[in-house]
Scaffold this active site. Structure first.
Site, mmCIF file in Angstrom:
data_model
loop_
_atom_site.group_PDB
_atom_site.id
_atom_site.type_symbol
_atom_site.label_atom_id
_atom_site.label_comp_id
_atom_site.label_asym_id
_atom_site.label_seq_id
_atom_site.Cartn_x
_atom_site.Cartn_y
_atom_site.Cartn_z
ATOM 1 C CB SER A 1 10.871 -17.996 4.481
ATOM 2 O OG SER A 1 9.865 -18.110 5.455
ATOM 3 C CE LYS A 2 17.836 -18.010 9.579
ATOM 4 N NZ LYS A 2 19.031 -17.306 9.630
ATOM 5 N NE ARG A 3 6.607 -17.468 7.240
ATOM 6 C CZ ARG A 3 5.684 -18.388 7.029
ATOM 7 N NH1 ARG A 3 5.212 -19.104 8.021
ATOM 8 N NH2 ARG A 3 5.225 -18.605 5.819
ATOM 9 N N GLY B 1 11.776 -22.853 9.895
ATOM 10 C CA GLY B 1 12.743 -23.609 10.691
ATOM 11 C C GLY B 1 13.326 -24.799 9.944
#
Ligand code: GLU
Length: 465
Positions: A239-241, A243
């Site tokens: 996911s986005k977290r 990076g």
């Protein structure tokens, strides 16, 4: 003719898993002399944005995944979807459903209570309500076959069978008349002559439904292949977290597009033990048989290893544009220092990413600023003499070439009877402010005669005896 498509929904960033899907579709089309189509699935008007469309287009361009047709936009094809929905109503493959939200909610509650699969109970399929006001809201549902099996010969996962009784009478058009995903995808895949659909396995539940719609329309369904997910290095959903979910994260990290493509190609597909593939080789060797059906986890070290390989082996000209991007990002004015070609020549053997290349070259474009700790350690009394001698030799150097600078440094350490670091480290601090730089002769060469001599003299004066 083989025809594949990449059909992202523009609702956020371009996920790296989607990029791998796009790459596999692209490779498969290229390998077979076919066509690759880009289709933007923007029917979700609330979640789709122009910004997300731009991210998709720019991401694909950055990667060099060029499309032969498109981009098509589903929002521009509503008339066609409406026509197909009417056709399905006329041929008896679809029906209007007037069931209220409340009724459907009650139905669901009952089904949950009875512990049976929650699905529509065919109420309006068998009996259309009497005396419906002309403006009564309705959705249009697909008459899914009630019996039999849908068989998917999945190109990646093998044979999958789903009983029709497991499937719902899915909605084709919402109360506002807008077509749903399953309807528009089928119409597009049919109209665009798609022969192979490779997509994420999060769509596997849609496939039997879409195959049934294909049959209802008398179209031949494409061959499907469902790709497993890409997981984060920690094995969790990427996911986005992390990076590293969006393709642009990789651009920002200083990854070369080809390194990323090579990496993604190998992530879940193999050709013997080969790790390094040119684009031509990928096209030649790619096939769907050797796509792994299990999810694969990202391995950043391997990606960096590939990236370093391509930075080292690519031509300077092919790196130029990509490197320039990172210089701009750091606000470095290239006219204030050596040419980018010279920087690349010196740095390409030393860095893992282009961002690192720009960061490590910033000192050639910015004003001299000393790192305090280096200044205290190296701009000291014992170094003053050494710096003065090299300053003297450098002022008399005829040609500011790497070879001449190399010889000059060597002669100076011999003359002074010191080891290389005893000269190189103070000299680095004196001219760029810290100790991390390429080989000292290259550093001098890149900085240029004028700046080197000016900074060296300024630093010598700082040293108090
Ligand atoms: N638009 C869908 C998505 O972004 C893909 C649909 C498909 O490949 O069939 O998930």
């Amino acid at each position: 003719m083989i025809c594949t498509r990449f059909a992202p929904s523009p609702t956020g960033y371009l996920h790296i898993g989607s990029v791998r899907t796009a790459l596999y579709c692209w490779l498969f089309a290229k390998k077979n002399g076919g066509k690759f189509i880009l289709r933007v699935e923007d029917t979700d008007l609330e979640r789709s944005t122009q910004e997300a469309v731009d991210i998709i287009l720019n991401g694909m361009k950055w990667l060099g995944l060029s499309w032969d047709e498109g981009p098509y936009y589903q929002t521009e094809r509503f008339d066609r979807y409406h026509a197909v929905i009417s056709q399905l109503l006329t041929t008896g493959h679809a029906y209007k459903c007037y069931c209220s939200k409340e009724r459907l909610e009650k139905l669901r509650e009952m089904q949950i209570l009875k512990k049976v699969k929650a699905k529509y109970d065919y109420h309006c399929r068998y009996q259309q309500p009497d005396n419906i006001p002309a403006d009564a809201p309705y959705v249009i549902r697909f008459k899914n076959p009630l019996e039999g099996l849908v068989i998917i010969e999945d190109a990646i996962k093998g044979k999958i069978e789903i009983a029709n009784e497991e499937l719902d009478d899915l909605i084709l058009a919402r109360t506002d008349g807008s077509p749903t995903y399953n309807l528009s995808v089928v119409v597009d895949d049919a109209d665009m002559g798609i022969t192979h659909v490779l997509r994420g396995d999060d769509h596997i539940n849609n496939t039997p439904r879409q195959i049934n719609i294909f049959h209802a329309l008398n179209f031949k369904p494409p061959i499907y292949g469902h790709l497993p997910m890409i997981l984060a290095p920690d094995g969790k959903k990427l996911s986005k977290r992390h990076g590293a979910a969006s393709v642009l994260d990789y651009k920002e990290m200083g990854i070369l597009p080809h390194a990323l493509l090579n990496y993604l190609a190998r992530l879940g597909w193999s050709h013997g033990d080969q790790e390094i593939f040119s684009l031509e080789e990928l096209i030649e060797f790619f096939d769907t048989y050797r796509i792994n059906s299990a999810p694969a986890a990202l391995n950043m070290e391997k990606l960096l290893w590939l990236n370093q390989h391509y930075i080292k082996t690519n031509t300077i000209d092919s790196l130029l544009g990509h490197v320039a991007y990172h210089f701009e990002k750091l606000d470095l004015d290239v006219s204030k220092g050596p040419s980018l070609k010279e920087v690349i020549l010196v740095q390409k053997e030393r860095v893992k990413t282009l961002k690192e290349m720009a960061e490590k070259s910033a000192c050639f474009y910015t004003e001299l600023a000393y790192e305090q700790i280096s200044k205290e350690k190296f701009l000291v009394t014992q170094s003053k003499k050494i710096l003065e001698v090299i300053y003297h030799h450098l002022t008399h150097l005829e040609n500011w070439t790497k070879e001449a600078l190399h010889a000059c440094i060597q002669d100076t350490i011999k003359e002074l009877g010191v080891k290389m670091p005893e000269l190189a480290q103070p000299l680095r601090v004196a001219i760029i402010g810290h100790t991390t730089s390429p080989a000292i002769d290259s550093t001098l060469w890149l900085l240029g005669r004028e700046k080197t001599l000016k900074r060296l003299s300024q630093s010598i004066q700082l040293i108090v005896m």
